[in-house]
Scaffold this motif. Structure first.
Motif, short mmCIF file in Angstrom:
data_model
loop_
_atom_site.label_atom_id
_atom_site.label_comp_id
_atom_site.label_asym_id
_atom_site.label_seq_id
_atom_site.Cartn_x
_atom_site.Cartn_y
_atom_site.Cartn_z
N ARG A 52 0.73 -1.44 -0.05
CA ARG A 52 -0.03 0.04 0.05
C ARG A 52 0.84 0.98 0.15
O ARG A 52 0.59 2.30 -0.68
CB ARG A 52 -0.80 -0.08 1.07
CG ARG A 52 -1.71 1.08 1.65
CD ARG A 52 -2.74 1.37 0.58
NE ARG A 52 -3.48 2.61 1.12
CZ ARG A 52 -3.44 3.95 1.14
NH1 ARG A 52 -2.19 4.15 0.54
NH2 ARG A 52 -4.06 4.55 1.49
N CYS A 63 -3.31 0.14 -8.32
CA CYS A 63 -4.24 -0.68 -8.11
C CYS A 63 -5.36 -0.12 -9.17
O CYS A 63 -5.76 -0.83 -10.04
CB CYS A 63 -4.83 -0.83 -6.73
SG CYS A 63 -6.25 -2.16 -6.62
N MET A 77 -3.54 -6.43 -1.31
CA MET A 77 -2.81 -5.50 -0.66
C MET A 77 -2.08 -5.75 0.53
O MET A 77 -3.09 -6.14 1.62
CB MET A 77 -3.88 -4.25 -0.77
CG MET A 77 -2.95 -2.85 -0.66
SD MET A 77 -4.13 -1.61 -0.97
CE MET A 77 -4.16 -1.60 -2.96
N THR A 79 -0.45 -4.02 3.94
CA THR A 79 -0.20 -2.73 4.23
C THR A 79 0.00 -2.87 6.09
O THR A 79 -0.84 -3.30 6.61
CB THR A 79 -1.35 -1.51 4.07
OG1 THR A 79 -1.16 -0.21 4.38
CG2 THR A 79 -2.67 -2.19 4.48
N TYR A 82 -4.40 -0.52 8.61
CA TYR A 82 -5.50 -1.50 8.53
C TYR A 82 -6.41 -1.09 9.12
O TYR A 82 -7.10 -1.94 9.81
CB TYR A 82 -4.82 -2.67 9.28
CG TYR A 82 -5.52 -3.88 8.84
CD1 TYR A 82 -5.47 -4.31 7.49
CD2 TYR A 82 -6.27 -4.89 9.80
CE1 TYR A 82 -5.99 -5.66 7.25
CE2 TYR A 82 -6.93 -5.90 9.21
CZ TYR A 82 -6.67 -6.34 7.78
OH TYR A 82 -7.59 -7.41 7.60
N GLU A 86 -9.18 2.61 5.57
CA GLU A 86 -8.03 2.33 4.78
C GLU A 86 -8.08 1.11 4.08
O GLU A 86 -8.10 0.94 2.77
CB GLU A 86 -6.74 2.10 5.61
CG GLU A 86 -6.25 3.36 6.38
CD GLU A 86 -5.58 4.52 5.49
OE1 GLU A 86 -5.39 4.16 4.07
OE2 GLU A 86 -5.42 5.56 5.87
N ARG A 87 -8.98 0.05 4.54
CA ARG A 87 -9.36 -1.18 3.88
C ARG A 87 -10.44 -0.56 2.81
O ARG A 87 -10.21 -1.30 1.76
CB ARG A 87 -9.96 -2.17 4.85
CG ARG A 87 -8.89 -2.55 5.91
CD ARG A 87 -9.08 -4.15 6.56
NE ARG A 87 -10.46 -4.06 6.86
CZ ARG A 87 -10.61 -3.67 8.34
NH1 ARG A 87 -9.68 -3.24 9.01
NH2 ARG A 87 -12.09 -3.69 8.70
N GLY A 90 -8.84 0.83 -0.37
CA GLY A 90 -8.09 -0.11 -0.91
C GLY A 90 -9.32 -1.13 -1.73
O GLY A 90 -8.83 -1.22 -2.96
N ALA A 95 -8.84 -3.57 -5.16
CA ALA A 95 -8.34 -4.66 -4.61
C ALA A 95 -9.04 -5.83 -4.47
O ALA A 95 -10.51 -5.49 -3.93
CB ALA A 95 -7.48 -4.37 -3.25
N ASP A 97 -8.55 -8.17 -1.73
CA ASP A 97 -8.29 -8.69 -0.31
C ASP A 97 -7.51 -7.58 0.29
O ASP A 97 -6.42 -6.94 -0.55
CB ASP A 97 -8.08 -10.00 -0.18
CG ASP A 97 -8.20 -10.57 1.20
OD1 ASP A 97 -8.60 -9.77 2.15
OD2 ASP A 97 -7.97 -11.87 1.37
N TYR A 98 -7.28 -7.54 1.52
CA TYR A 98 -6.35 -6.62 2.22
C TYR A 98 -5.72 -7.55 3.41
O TYR A 98 -6.32 -8.27 4.03
CB TYR A 98 -7.03 -5.78 2.89
CG TYR A 98 -6.90 -4.05 2.94
CD1 TYR A 98 -6.15 -3.66 3.73
CD2 TYR A 98 -6.78 -3.47 1.62
CE1 TYR A 98 -5.48 -2.23 3.63
CE2 TYR A 98 -6.54 -2.23 1.49
CZ TYR A 98 -5.86 -1.54 2.37
OH TYR A 98 -5.23 -0.40 2.27
#
Length: 234
Positions: A52, A63, A77, A79, A82, A86-87, A90, A95, A97-98
Protein backbone atom coordinates in the motif's frame (compact mmCIF):
# COMPACT_ATOMS: atom_id res chain seq x y z
CA UNK A 1 0.12 -19.53 -10.21
CA UNK A 2 2.14 -16.58 -11.45
CA UNK A 3 2.56 -13.94 -8.71
CA UNK A 4 3.87 -10.39 -9.06
CA UNK A 5 5.28 -9.02 -5.80
CA UNK A 6 5.31 -5.21 -5.52
CA UNK A 7 7.20 -4.22 -2.37
CA UNK A 8 9.75 -1.45 -1.81
CA UNK A 9 11.30 -3.01 1.30
CA UNK A 10 14.15 -5.10 -0.11
CA UNK A 11 14.28 -7.62 2.75
CA UNK A 12 10.54 -8.24 2.74
CA UNK A 13 10.51 -8.43 -1.05
CA UNK A 14 13.25 -11.06 -1.06
CA UNK A 15 11.55 -13.00 1.75
CA UNK A 16 8.24 -13.09 -0.14
CA UNK A 17 9.87 -14.30 -3.33
CA UNK A 18 11.76 -17.06 -1.49
CA UNK A 19 8.75 -18.16 0.56
CA UNK A 20 6.32 -18.19 -2.35
CA UNK A 21 8.80 -19.90 -4.68
CA UNK A 22 9.27 -22.60 -2.07
CA UNK A 23 5.49 -23.17 -2.19
CA UNK A 24 5.69 -23.75 -5.94
CA UNK A 25 4.53 -20.34 -7.14
CA UNK A 26 6.27 -18.53 -10.01
CA UNK A 27 7.30 -15.12 -8.70
CA UNK A 28 8.52 -11.83 -10.08
CA UNK A 29 9.27 -8.83 -7.91
CA UNK A 30 9.49 -5.07 -8.44
CA UNK A 31 10.06 -2.23 -6.01
CA UNK A 32 7.84 0.59 -7.29
CA UNK A 33 4.58 1.39 -9.04
CA UNK A 34 5.70 2.22 -12.56
CA UNK A 35 7.61 -1.05 -12.82
CA UNK A 36 4.59 -2.91 -11.43
CA UNK A 37 2.26 -1.54 -14.11
CA UNK A 38 4.78 -2.32 -16.86
CA UNK A 39 5.31 -5.87 -15.60
CA UNK A 40 1.61 -6.62 -15.12
CA UNK A 41 0.57 -5.33 -18.54
CA UNK A 42 3.46 -6.94 -20.44
CA UNK A 43 3.00 -10.38 -18.84
CA UNK A 44 -0.24 -10.46 -16.81
CA UNK A 45 0.11 -12.34 -13.52
CA UNK A 46 -2.55 -14.41 -11.78
CA UNK A 47 -2.08 -12.49 -8.54
CA UNK A 48 -0.47 -9.22 -7.45
CA UNK A 49 0.85 -8.79 -3.91
CA UNK A 50 0.78 -5.01 -3.68
CA UNK A 51 2.32 -2.86 -0.95
CA UNK A 52 0.00 0.00 0.00
CA UNK A 53 2.76 2.47 0.94
CA UNK A 54 5.02 2.56 -2.13
CA UNK A 55 7.28 5.53 -2.81
CA UNK A 56 6.13 7.87 -5.55
CA UNK A 57 3.01 6.25 -7.00
CA UNK A 58 1.34 4.58 -4.02
CA UNK A 59 -0.40 1.21 -4.01
CA UNK A 60 -3.88 2.69 -4.40
CA UNK A 61 -2.95 4.46 -7.62
CA UNK A 62 -1.18 1.35 -8.92
CA UNK A 63 -4.30 -0.68 -8.18
CA UNK A 64 -6.57 1.80 -9.98
CA UNK A 65 -4.31 1.92 -13.02
CA UNK A 66 -4.06 -1.86 -13.23
CA UNK A 67 -7.84 -2.18 -13.22
CA UNK A 68 -8.20 0.68 -15.70
CA UNK A 69 -5.82 -1.12 -18.07
CA UNK A 70 -7.86 -4.31 -17.84
CA UNK A 71 -5.57 -6.37 -15.60
CA UNK A 72 -7.83 -9.08 -14.18
CA UNK A 73 -5.37 -10.57 -11.69
CA UNK A 74 -6.38 -10.89 -8.08
CA UNK A 75 -4.87 -8.07 -6.05
CA UNK A 76 -3.94 -8.67 -2.41
CA UNK A 77 -2.90 -5.41 -0.76
CA UNK A 78 -0.31 -5.52 2.04
CA UNK A 79 -0.14 -2.61 4.44
CA UNK A 80 0.61 -1.39 7.94
CA UNK A 81 -2.47 0.83 7.56
CA UNK A 82 -5.28 -1.46 8.64
CA UNK A 83 -8.04 0.86 9.80
CA UNK A 84 -11.48 0.26 8.32
CA UNK A 85 -11.41 3.38 6.13
CA UNK A 86 -8.01 2.34 4.73
CA UNK A 87 -9.34 -1.12 3.83
CA UNK A 88 -12.44 0.35 2.23
CA UNK A 89 -10.33 2.75 0.17
CA UNK A 90 -8.14 -0.10 -1.07
CA UNK A 91 -11.12 -2.30 -1.96
CA UNK A 92 -12.77 0.55 -3.81
CA UNK A 93 -9.60 1.06 -5.79
CA UNK A 94 -9.94 -2.50 -7.09
CA UNK A 95 -8.16 -4.71 -4.55
CA UNK A 96 -9.66 -8.14 -3.85
CA UNK A 97 -8.30 -8.60 -0.34
CA UNK A 98 -6.33 -6.77 2.33
CA UNK A 99 -3.71 -8.09 4.77
CA UNK A 100 -2.14 -6.04 7.53
CA UNK A 101 1.57 -5.94 8.33
CA UNK A 102 3.16 -7.67 10.10
CA UNK A 103 1.44 -10.80 8.84
CA UNK A 104 1.78 -14.53 9.43
CA UNK A 105 3.07 -16.42 6.39
CA UNK A 106 0.47 -19.16 6.82
CA UNK A 107 -2.33 -16.59 6.68
CA UNK A 108 -0.81 -15.01 3.57
CA UNK A 109 -0.64 -18.42 1.88
CA UNK A 110 -4.24 -19.16 2.87
CA UNK A 111 -5.44 -15.88 1.38
CA UNK A 112 -3.51 -16.53 -1.84
CA UNK A 113 -5.12 -19.97 -2.08
CA UNK A 114 -8.56 -18.45 -1.48
CA UNK A 115 -8.07 -15.85 -4.21
CA UNK A 116 -6.90 -18.59 -6.55
CA UNK A 117 -10.18 -20.46 -5.97
CA UNK A 118 -12.41 -17.54 -6.93
CA UNK A 119 -14.55 -18.33 -9.97
CA UNK A 120 -13.44 -16.32 -13.03
CA UNK A 121 -16.81 -16.52 -14.80
CA UNK A 122 -17.68 -12.85 -14.91
CA UNK A 123 -14.12 -11.64 -15.46
CA UNK A 124 -13.69 -14.03 -18.37
CA UNK A 125 -16.63 -12.57 -20.29
CA UNK A 126 -15.49 -10.12 -22.94
CA UNK A 127 -18.87 -8.39 -23.27
CA UNK A 128 -22.34 -8.47 -21.74
CA UNK A 129 -25.50 -7.46 -23.59
CA UNK A 130 -29.00 -6.87 -22.25
CA UNK A 131 -31.60 -5.21 -24.42
CA UNK A 132 -29.86 -2.27 -26.09
CA UNK A 133 -27.20 -2.06 -23.37
CA UNK A 134 -23.69 -3.42 -24.04
CA UNK A 135 -20.88 -3.62 -21.50
CA UNK A 136 -17.32 -4.30 -22.70
CA UNK A 137 -15.29 -5.89 -19.91
CA UNK A 138 -11.91 -5.50 -21.62
CA UNK A 139 -12.39 -1.85 -22.58
CA UNK A 140 -14.51 -1.04 -19.51
CA UNK A 141 -16.97 0.75 -21.75
CA UNK A 142 -20.76 0.85 -21.65
CA UNK A 143 -23.04 1.81 -24.54
CA UNK A 144 -26.80 2.21 -24.72
CA UNK A 145 -27.48 1.66 -28.40
CA UNK A 146 -25.05 3.99 -30.15
CA UNK A 147 -24.64 6.27 -27.14
CA UNK A 148 -21.76 5.89 -24.64
CA UNK A 149 -22.64 5.82 -20.93
CA UNK A 150 -19.96 7.32 -18.67
CA UNK A 151 -19.59 5.34 -15.43
CA UNK A 152 -17.22 5.43 -12.49
CA UNK A 153 -15.26 2.30 -11.59
CA UNK A 154 -17.73 1.22 -8.91
CA UNK A 155 -20.75 1.99 -11.08
CA UNK A 156 -19.22 -0.15 -13.83
CA UNK A 157 -18.55 -3.05 -11.45
CA UNK A 158 -22.08 -2.87 -10.06
CA UNK A 159 -23.62 -2.83 -13.53
CA UNK A 160 -21.43 -5.76 -14.61
CA UNK A 161 -22.65 -7.80 -11.63
CA UNK A 162 -26.32 -7.12 -12.42
CA UNK A 163 -25.96 -7.66 -16.17
CA UNK A 164 -24.15 -10.98 -15.72
CA UNK A 165 -27.36 -12.49 -14.27
CA UNK A 166 -30.35 -10.62 -15.75
CA UNK A 167 -33.56 -11.17 -13.83
CA UNK A 168 -31.70 -12.50 -10.79
CA UNK A 169 -32.41 -10.73 -7.50
CA UNK A 170 -29.27 -9.60 -5.66
CA UNK A 171 -29.51 -8.77 -1.97
CA UNK A 172 -27.76 -5.64 -0.73
CA UNK A 173 -25.41 -7.86 1.26
CA UNK A 174 -24.48 -9.84 -1.87
CA UNK A 175 -23.80 -6.63 -3.78
CA UNK A 176 -21.61 -5.33 -0.95
CA UNK A 177 -19.51 -8.51 -0.99
CA UNK A 178 -19.15 -8.67 -4.76
CA UNK A 179 -18.59 -4.98 -5.58
CA UNK A 180 -17.13 -3.44 -2.42
CA UNK A 181 -15.59 -6.56 -0.89
CA UNK A 182 -17.36 -5.80 2.38
CA UNK A 183 -19.74 -7.79 4.57
CA UNK A 184 -21.07 -4.67 6.28
CA UNK A 185 -22.12 -1.36 4.76
CA UNK A 186 -19.39 1.28 5.41
CA UNK A 187 -22.16 3.85 4.87
CA UNK A 188 -25.81 3.49 5.81
CA UNK A 189 -27.09 3.21 2.22
CA UNK A 190 -24.15 3.02 -0.17
CA UNK A 191 -25.74 0.31 -2.35
CA UNK A 192 -28.94 2.33 -2.72
CA UNK A 193 -26.94 5.45 -3.59
CA UNK A 194 -25.07 3.68 -6.39
CA UNK A 195 -28.22 2.01 -7.71
CA UNK A 196 -29.75 5.48 -7.93
CA UNK A 197 -26.75 6.77 -9.86
CA UNK A 198 -26.94 3.89 -12.33
CA UNK A 199 -30.64 4.40 -12.84
CA UNK A 200 -30.21 8.08 -13.64
CA UNK A 201 -27.43 7.38 -16.13
CA UNK A 202 -29.16 4.46 -17.83
CA UNK A 203 -32.55 6.15 -18.14
CA UNK A 204 -30.99 9.20 -19.77
CA UNK A 205 -31.52 7.28 -23.03
CA UNK A 206 -34.65 5.56 -24.31
CA UNK A 207 -35.23 1.83 -24.00
CA UNK A 208 -37.06 -0.88 -22.03
CA UNK A 209 -34.16 -1.68 -19.70
CA UNK A 210 -34.32 -0.92 -15.97
CA UNK A 211 -33.07 -1.82 -12.50
CA UNK A 212 -35.98 -3.02 -10.40
CA UNK A 213 -36.28 -2.86 -6.63
CA UNK A 214 -37.52 -6.07 -5.03
CA UNK A 215 -38.95 -4.69 -1.81
CA UNK A 216 -37.24 -5.92 1.34
CA UNK A 217 -34.68 -7.96 -0.62
CA UNK A 218 -32.57 -6.06 -3.15
CA UNK A 219 -32.30 -5.36 -6.87
CA UNK A 220 -32.39 -7.02 -10.25
CA UNK A 221 -31.72 -5.84 -13.78
CA UNK A 222 -34.28 -6.55 -16.47
CA UNK A 223 -35.25 -5.70 -20.00
CA UNK A 224 -38.91 -6.13 -20.95
CA UNK A 225 -38.23 -9.60 -22.31
CA UNK A 226 -36.19 -10.75 -19.27
CA UNK A 227 -37.93 -13.49 -17.24
CA UNK A 228 -37.60 -13.36 -13.44
CA UNK A 229 -34.99 -15.76 -12.06
CA UNK A 230 -34.39 -17.44 -8.75
CA UNK A 231 -33.46 -18.39 -6.23
CA UNK A 232 -32.15 -15.24 -4.65
CA UNK A 233 -28.35 -14.91 -4.62
CA UNK A 234 -27.76 -14.47 -0.89
Amino acid sequence: MNILVVEDDAKLRQFLVRALSAEGYRCRAVAEGTAAIAAATADPPDLVLLDRMLPGMDGLEVCRLLRHRGVRAGILMLTALYEVDERVEGLRAGADDYLGKPFDLDELLARIEALGRRPPAIAAMEALTLGDLTLSVDRREVRRGDLPVALTTLEFDLLRLLMASPGMVFSRERILRRVWGQTEDPMTNIVDVYIGRLRRKLTATDGPLRIETVRGIGYRMVADETPPRGPLLA
